[in-house]
Design an enzyme around this catalytic site. Sequence first.
Site, PDB file in Angstrom:
ATOM      1  N   CYS A 384      49.295  11.982  61.803  1.00  9.55           N
ATOM      2  CA  CYS A 384      48.423  11.887  61.038  1.00  9.55           C
ATOM      3  C   CYS A 384      47.758  11.586  62.486  1.00  9.55           C
ATOM      4  O   CYS A 384      46.623  12.409  61.959  1.00  9.55           O
ATOM      5  CB  CYS A 384      49.122   9.989  60.107  1.00  9.55           C
ATOM      6  SG  CYS A 384      48.507  10.131  58.849  1.00  9.55           S
ATOM      7  N   HIS A 510      54.151  11.521  57.945  1.00 10.62           N
ATOM      8  CA  HIS A 510      54.824  10.649  58.829  1.00 10.62           C
ATOM      9  C   HIS A 510      56.508  11.152  59.480  1.00 10.62           C
ATOM     10  O   HIS A 510      57.258  10.376  57.861  1.00 10.62           O
ATOM     11  CB  HIS A 510      54.543   9.411  58.071  1.00 10.62           C
ATOM     12  CG  HIS A 510      53.228   9.125  58.860  1.00 10.62           C
ATOM     13  ND1 HIS A 510      53.137   8.089  59.607  1.00 10.62           N
ATOM     14  CD2 HIS A 510      52.226   9.160  57.720  1.00 10.62           C
ATOM     15  CE1 HIS A 510      51.610   7.765  59.296  1.00 10.62           C
ATOM     16  NE2 HIS A 510      51.564   8.370  58.015  1.00 10.62           N
ATOM     17  N   GLU A 512      58.485  10.050  61.190  1.00  9.71           N
ATOM     18  CA  GLU A 512      59.338   8.961  61.160  1.00  9.71           C
ATOM     19  C   GLU A 512      59.536   7.939  60.775  1.00  9.71           C
ATOM     20  O   GLU A 512      61.327   6.730  61.059  1.00  9.71           O
ATOM     21  CB  GLU A 512      58.236   7.926  62.893  1.00  9.71           C
ATOM     22  CG  GLU A 512      57.773   7.185  61.607  1.00  9.71           C
ATOM     23  CD  GLU A 512      55.655   7.956  61.811  1.00  9.71           C
ATOM     24  OE1 GLU A 512      56.237   9.125  61.992  1.00  9.71           O
ATOM     25  OE2 GLU A 512      54.733   7.284  61.317  1.00  9.71           O
TER      26      GLU A 512
END
Length: 539
Positions: A384, A510, A512
């Site tokens: 990001c 993102h 994650e």
Amino acid sequence: MSNSTKYIFVTGGVTSSLGKGIISASLAKLLQARGYSVTIQKLDPYINIDPGTLNPYEHGECYVTDDGAETDLDLGHYERFLNAPTSQANNVTTGRIYQSVIDKERRGEFLGKTVQVIPHITNEIKERIQILGKVGTYDIVITEIGGTVGDIESLPYVETVRQMKWEFDNDCIVVHLTLVPYLSAAGELKTKPTQHSVKQLLELGVQPDVLCCRTEHELDLNLRRKIAQFCNVSMNAVIESRDAETIYDVPILMQVEELDRVVLEKLGLPTKSTPDLKNWKNFLNKLKAPKKEVTIGLIGKYVELKDSYKSISEAFIHGGAANEVKVNVKWIHSQKITAKNAHKELEGLDGILVAPGFGSRGIAGKIETVRYARESKTPFLGICLGMQCAVIEYARNVLGLKEAHTTEIVEDCKVPVIDLMEEQKNISNKGGTMRLGAYKCHLTPGSHVAEAYATEKISERHRHRYEFNNDYLEQFTSNGMNATGTNPDTGLVEVVEIEDHPWFVGAQFHPEYKSTVDNPHPLFVAFVKAVLDNKGKKK
Ligand code: GLN
């Protein structure tokens, strides 16, 4: 499996930070592994509508779901443990409850009645709990009540639990998490705080069914009996919850304590099945016996509070285990990095991750970090803001666009390589201008990302306002930085890679958020592998 949905409430007493989220997720995992379909919900007693506008120093990371909800980081644990997506319905705050009740009041829905905490606020809470039950997909809904029993702000939630226990009878139980501290001067575990916290619940009309006792030492039979007797629960419902080496051990420890069986019995559900935890145990074995080690620097501005990057550090655990590698994450403050010291501070790292973020603090250090990773050919993942910094750095130092920046930092920037989209420019309400949640992305065949995902069509979660400015795309691609992931509907750049580099990936989304034990995220798996390969080559 059953006709009606069963509800399990998880409350906490004595102190905060006992790990209600992990216990909830572990219990859910064990029930899921027995074939039940389970979801977990978090009720947060604070007044913010959601954690989206909260500083990460307050509550840690803001976790984003597929449907674009900005939620509590515990939802990340739920997804990582259950490998099932959550949604807006899985996280409700007092702010949201009140907002909804006040909106109804303004629309005249209460027909002139006085609107009160009981029944209107509690009814709204009840409704939010049952929304998940009514979907019809879940046999069991676990609802974690944030905060500690006794807090003024959690009173309406505990009252709701009381009412639901009364209404739903055997379909509803309460698991209460408490602390059994060890007093070293006395050489003893003490049960009094647990007794008091159960008393507090009793005063509010709630008898817990199961007690999960957080402790640093073994709870022997005598202690268990004492707790059971004073707290009015059955002996087998006093569960020892010892400190674990990793959170991923907790489902196994809870299975040994038979938390799942006790809970099922109390809910009147069959206990014949045995939990199938093959995958989980495989993961644990790999996690605990790594064959190699790498050190990856995480460069961010909230590194003092590790919870700010919870999903990233967990994704490294999953990605590391998949490679049978221990990933040591070195937390580095972006404010510390300058053009002068970057080499000295970052030298020796096997890989570099530049973290997401908002605002100007530390951004110069992030840009210098990218420069170091690019020039030293250290494997790099930018997420990001990390990706945006990679674009800015490339523009400045490779394309020679010295004034390149993001309009987030310099509003009237002359070379806005990262900019707001036209349609966002007139929106000023901070809560509502972000690109949030899942968006499709198409990957370029042959790129590192396409190789990592082993597919060219993906969907990933976003949380940002600013975008790669496509006016500059041609300049980048003709000079070695390629857009290897784009949004098929809008043409927005979602991934950039540098050609002349072992592994340099910047992702606008993102990754994650979607890494789980059962599905370690392909980008993290590939990043760790690239780090390992590169380390091997250097030797
Ligand atoms: N601040 C940047 C934006 O809003 C990046 C956000 C992030 O890193 N999550 O676009």
